[in-house]
Scaffold this motif. Sequence first.
Motif, PDB file in Angstrom:
ATOM      1  N   LEU A  90     -12.571  78.585  51.988  1.00  6.81           N
ATOM      2  CA  LEU A  90     -10.571  78.812  52.223  1.00  6.81           C
ATOM      3  C   LEU A  90      -9.752  79.204  51.055  1.00  6.81           C
ATOM      4  CD1 LEU A  90     -10.143  75.398  54.354  1.00  6.81           C
ATOM      5  CD2 LEU A  90     -11.000  77.848  55.573  1.00  6.81           C
ATOM      6  N   THR A 122     -17.179  71.966  51.660  1.00  2.00           N
ATOM      7  CA  THR A 122     -15.557  73.332  51.380  1.00  2.00           C
ATOM      8  C   THR A 122     -14.521  73.671  50.356  1.00  2.00           C
ATOM      9  OG1 THR A 122     -15.154  71.941  54.001  1.00  2.00           O
ATOM     10  CG2 THR A 122     -13.495  73.091  52.661  1.00  2.00           C
ATOM     11  N   VAL A 123     -14.601  74.369  49.620  1.00  2.00           N
ATOM     12  CA  VAL A 123     -13.848  74.898  48.754  1.00  2.00           C
ATOM     13  C   VAL A 123     -13.120  75.677  48.542  1.00  2.00           C
ATOM     14  CG1 VAL A 123     -16.303  74.724  46.804  1.00  2.00           C
ATOM     15  CG2 VAL A 123     -15.756  76.413  48.418  1.00  2.00           C
ATOM     16  N   SER A 124     -12.126  76.097  47.681  1.00  2.00           N
ATOM     17  CA  SER A 124     -11.089  77.162  47.667  1.00  2.00           C
ATOM     18  C   SER A 124     -11.545  78.488  47.076  1.00  2.00           C
ATOM     19  CB  SER A 124      -9.979  76.273  47.164  1.00  2.00           C
ATOM     20  OG  SER A 124      -9.706  76.191  46.240  1.00  2.00           O
ATOM     21  N   THR A 125     -10.996  79.240  47.183  1.00  2.00           N
ATOM     22  CA  THR A 125     -11.507  80.437  46.930  1.00  2.00           C
ATOM     23  C   THR A 125      -9.915  81.887  46.606  1.00  2.00           C
ATOM     24  OG1 THR A 125     -13.131  82.009  46.752  1.00  2.00           O
ATOM     25  CG2 THR A 125     -11.982  82.184  49.326  1.00  2.00           C
ATOM     26  N   PRO A 126     -10.292  82.556  46.046  1.00  2.00           N
ATOM     27  CA  PRO A 126      -8.776  83.053  45.240  1.00  2.00           C
ATOM     28  C   PRO A 126      -9.495  84.472  46.350  1.00  2.00           C
ATOM     29  CG  PRO A 126     -10.593  83.312  43.558  1.00  2.00           C
ATOM     30  CD  PRO A 126     -10.943  81.981  44.017  1.00  2.00           C
ATOM     31  N   GLY A 127     -10.549  84.975  46.626  1.00  2.00           N
ATOM     32  CA  GLY A 127     -11.557  85.787  47.831  1.00  2.00           C
ATOM     33  C   GLY A 127     -11.086  85.225  49.326  1.00  2.00           C
TER      34      GLY A 127
END
Lengths: 325, 325
Positions: A90, A122-127
């Motif tokens: 996300l 669930t991970v965070s992404t700068p993309g």
Amino acid sequence: MSRPSEDDLIARYFAPLAGPGGFGLKDDAALMRPPPGRDVVLTVDALVAGVHFFPDDPPASIARKALRVNLSDLAAKGARPEGFLLVLALPADWREDWLDAFARALGEDGAAFFCPLLGGDTVSTPGPLTVSITALGSVAQGRMVARTGARAGDLIYVSGTIGDAALGLALRSGAGDDLPADARGFLADRYLHPQPRLALAGALAAHASGAMDVSDGLVGDLSKMMRASGVRARVDSAATPLSPAARAMIGADPRRRALALTGGDDYEILAAVPPDAAGAFERAALAAGVPVARIGVVEEGPPQAVFIDADGRVETFERESFSHF
Amino acid sequence: MSRPSEDDLIARYFAPLAGPGGFGLKDDAALMRPPPGRDVVLTVDALVAGVHFFPDDPPASIARKALRVNLSDLAAKGARPEGFLLVLALPADWREDWLDAFARALGEDGAAFFCPLLGGDTVSTPGPLTVSITALGSVAQGRMVARTGARAGDLIYVSGTIGDAALGLALRSGAGDDLPADARGFLADRYLHPQPRLALAGALAAHASGAMDVSDGLVGDLSKMMRASGVRARVDSAATPLSPAARAMIGADPRRRALALTGGDDYEILAAVPPDAAGAFERAALAAGVPVARIGVVEEGPPQAVFIDADGRVETFERESFSHF
């Protein structure tokens, strides 16, 4: 309003989707007990916003597509779904209403296709938003239908109609303004909401020597199957099944025919069936409610797919298939 | 020099890694025939460049970490590895030498851990490099060790040493310059190259009532396990196993102790073991060559982990665990 933690997010949106092997998503891992006498079939597909779907597509459509493209792979292997794992990357600007709609649709599809959520990450992404789903299915031991199994003499079948999704995608770049609204709606929906041909899985497992789903275009995918099997396909181009809406759009501009045959996102099934099993395969497909069209034959020869037009000439295509890569 | 297509890339770098169920990566799907009488255990973890690892980490280290964090989850469930699926989202500037080193290391680890590549998906992304691995393991039917299984009376064990990876990460922000080179090297390696405790899986499956791997910090992960199990942990803080290098780094600045207990990336195993199985568990761990330390007990009470210091006082931590999210 504070942002939910990863655990809160999982508990709120995804735990309600979990099947019995998912332990309410409270564990590090999921469990699957394969039914006795069945093999596990595994497939994984990742969809990246801006590459595989439009960032502003409805979240429910993105969720359905992410699961269904995997279910389409299971169907092509003759497998029935058993469950799936979800990886969601996300971007920082994700919204709760977006995630709520995404999770609800995923849950609906999981229930409709008897394919519950088993786990994920669930991970965070700068993309960009990225959705990756691993689907698990099962098939009677030794009956997985391989891409490599086509043999000279086999008949080549394709399910449903070809090219609708590629034409539906073209509509979004402004093509087909002259088309009636219902035809436009049909094609747009075929692009947004693939229909995995799970009803055909039993017929494939019982009768097909080789199969794959058509995700990158009929011409290129049939070539892939022939290369994997080491044989040649001779296709009667005119036998390629087209929907009325696709026919109308091609009628208005015949150059669109190549797009229909080489564009992606059909999620129909390509199958090679030995001639002595063809009758039984067609009856099983009919009983399953899935239209199948015989479009050609497999021959000895250089591994490729040769499309022959109504005048007996070999067709050439500028590019054989769509590549997301 | 032209860029390889997705198919070329798979054939060149990943097909050599494929196990028997991977069909040379020529199919849409992979096959796994679970050994008779065993359940399939599934886990998936995604690693995003700049979030879960440094973009300039060696590609071999990124590959090993991506696989091993999943194997660590399998180990904690008492499972043995059977194979894995790889999703690789590559930014446009990917280089062949990078991918070559990544694939080689992944192949070496797959071979070393008896966990072959079964399939996957390669996509392009406008975002950062993202590696997502789904690992499959198997465990005797009904013997998967759940996170929810800890019961009052159980003893709490942790494998190896805690905090090395978090301190190794701190080194990269300039901390610990005063440390001897070998201690720095040890801690840096503990961050870069987790060692999945697969050797302990059999002992866990046989004797543990509950277990999980420590990926987000001992304090927070033990709290998670207690919440999942509905019990309280009482931990003797001084019993937490620390490496000589970690002790040296904490000795130089005692504030680093909290970092060691709450930092992430340990990939050690937390286990709850009934007292009447403790002797057998310890002997099995010894036989497997995995050091385990008894750090506390499970009690009835509010679901949380309480750490008691040498003076009998309850410790408080500014934050319990590390969150990548």
